[in-house]
Design an enzyme around this catalytic site. Structure first.
Site, PDB file in Angstrom:
ATOM      1  N   VAL A  31       0.489  -1.547  -0.342  1.00  0.00           N
ATOM      2  CA  VAL A  31       0.813  -0.287  -1.022  1.00  0.00           C
ATOM      3  C   VAL A  31       0.005   0.880  -0.444  1.00  0.00           C
ATOM      4  O   VAL A  31       0.504   2.000  -0.354  1.00  0.00           O
ATOM      5  CB  VAL A  31       0.625  -0.411  -2.555  1.00  0.00           C
ATOM      6  CG1 VAL A  31      -0.833  -0.364  -2.962  1.00  0.00           C
ATOM      7  CG2 VAL A  31       1.390   0.686  -3.281  1.00  0.00           C
ATOM      8  N   GLY A  34       1.346   2.623   2.896  1.00  0.00           N
ATOM      9  CA  GLY A  34       2.414   3.607   2.781  1.00  0.00           C
ATOM     10  C   GLY A  34       2.061   4.784   1.905  1.00  0.00           C
ATOM     11  O   GLY A  34       2.789   5.779   1.846  1.00  0.00           O
ATOM     12  N   HIS A  35       0.963   4.695   1.199  1.00  0.00           N
ATOM     13  CA  HIS A  35       0.575   5.748   0.242  1.00  0.00           C
ATOM     14  C   HIS A  35      -0.897   6.080   0.424  1.00  0.00           C
ATOM     15  O   HIS A  35      -1.715   5.717  -0.401  1.00  0.00           O
ATOM     16  CB  HIS A  35       0.829   5.253  -1.174  1.00  0.00           C
ATOM     17  CG  HIS A  35       0.850   6.328  -2.208  1.00  0.00           C
ATOM     18  ND1 HIS A  35      -0.262   6.720  -2.907  1.00  0.00           N
ATOM     19  CD2 HIS A  35       1.855   7.097  -2.663  1.00  0.00           C
ATOM     20  CE1 HIS A  35       0.063   7.668  -3.767  1.00  0.00           C
ATOM     21  NE2 HIS A  35       1.344   7.908  -3.636  1.00  0.00           N
ATOM     22  N   PHE A  36      -1.317   6.691   1.367  1.00  0.00           N
ATOM     23  CA  PHE A  36      -0.674   7.323   2.509  1.00  0.00           C
ATOM     24  C   PHE A  36      -1.311   6.782   3.768  1.00  0.00           C
ATOM     25  O   PHE A  36      -2.483   6.455   3.757  1.00  0.00           O
ATOM     26  CB  PHE A  36      -0.848   8.834   2.443  1.00  0.00           C
ATOM     27  CG  PHE A  36      -0.164   9.450   1.248  1.00  0.00           C
ATOM     28  CD1 PHE A  36       1.193   9.733   1.284  1.00  0.00           C
ATOM     29  CD2 PHE A  36      -0.864   9.721   0.088  1.00  0.00           C
ATOM     30  CE1 PHE A  36       1.825  10.316   0.192  1.00  0.00           C
ATOM     31  CE2 PHE A  36      -0.234  10.287  -1.011  1.00  0.00           C
ATOM     32  CZ  PHE A  36       1.109  10.587  -0.968  1.00  0.00           C
ATOM     33  N   VAL A  41      -4.408   6.367  -1.069  1.00  0.00           N
ATOM     34  CA  VAL A  41      -4.575   6.904  -2.418  1.00  0.00           C
ATOM     35  C   VAL A  41      -3.944   5.914  -3.391  1.00  0.00           C
ATOM     36  O   VAL A  41      -2.839   5.423  -3.153  1.00  0.00           O
ATOM     37  CB  VAL A  41      -3.884   8.283  -2.553  1.00  0.00           C
ATOM     38  CG1 VAL A  41      -3.928   8.772  -3.984  1.00  0.00           C
ATOM     39  CG2 VAL A  41      -4.512   9.298  -1.611  1.00  0.00           C
TER      40      VAL A  41
END
Length: 123
Positions: A31, A34-36, A41
């Site tokens: 996770v 992709g974030h970020f 975050v």
């Protein structure tokens, strides 16, 4: 656990209607890629899911988020800099409704305040 491997519970204490928990975030989890990218975050939706799961652990029942009446994100949680977060959850239950007031912090920084209502799922 809906998001398997995102976090692990380090400490979980329950006294009456108050839960105090320490959680370790796993910075290598997908996770965060992709974030970020290059600036991870903790996603807000993942924080809300974590609060739901810890509340379920406290009351021993499955829950469904019905109302999030107050959500305030006050600081960014970067798992590379702050991989341990502390949660305080105040729980009140009336029949099939569970009300939660929660704070999430790391070190001396308040990161999230949440007030929510969950419905108990009949099994």
């Amino acid at each position: 656990m809906l998001i398997k491997g995102l976090y692990s519970i380090i400490d979980f204490e329950q006294e009456n209607q108050k839960v105090t928990a320490a959680v370790k975030l796993h910075k290598e989890h997908e996770v965060f890629k992709g974030h970020f990218p290059n600036n991870p975050v903790m996603p807000g939706v993942c924080m809300i899911q974590m609060i739901k799961e810890l509340t379920e652990k406290a009351i021993g029942k499955e829950l469904f988020l019905a109302v999030a009446s107050n959500i305030k994100f006050m600081a960014i949680i970067n798992p590379e800099k702050n991989d341990t977060i502390n949660l305080i959850i105040h729980i009140s239950q009336e029949e099939k409704v569970v009300k939660v007031k929660n704070t999430v912090s790391f070190e001396d920084t308040l990161a999230l305040k949440l007030s929510a209502t969950f419905n108990i799922i009949d099994q």
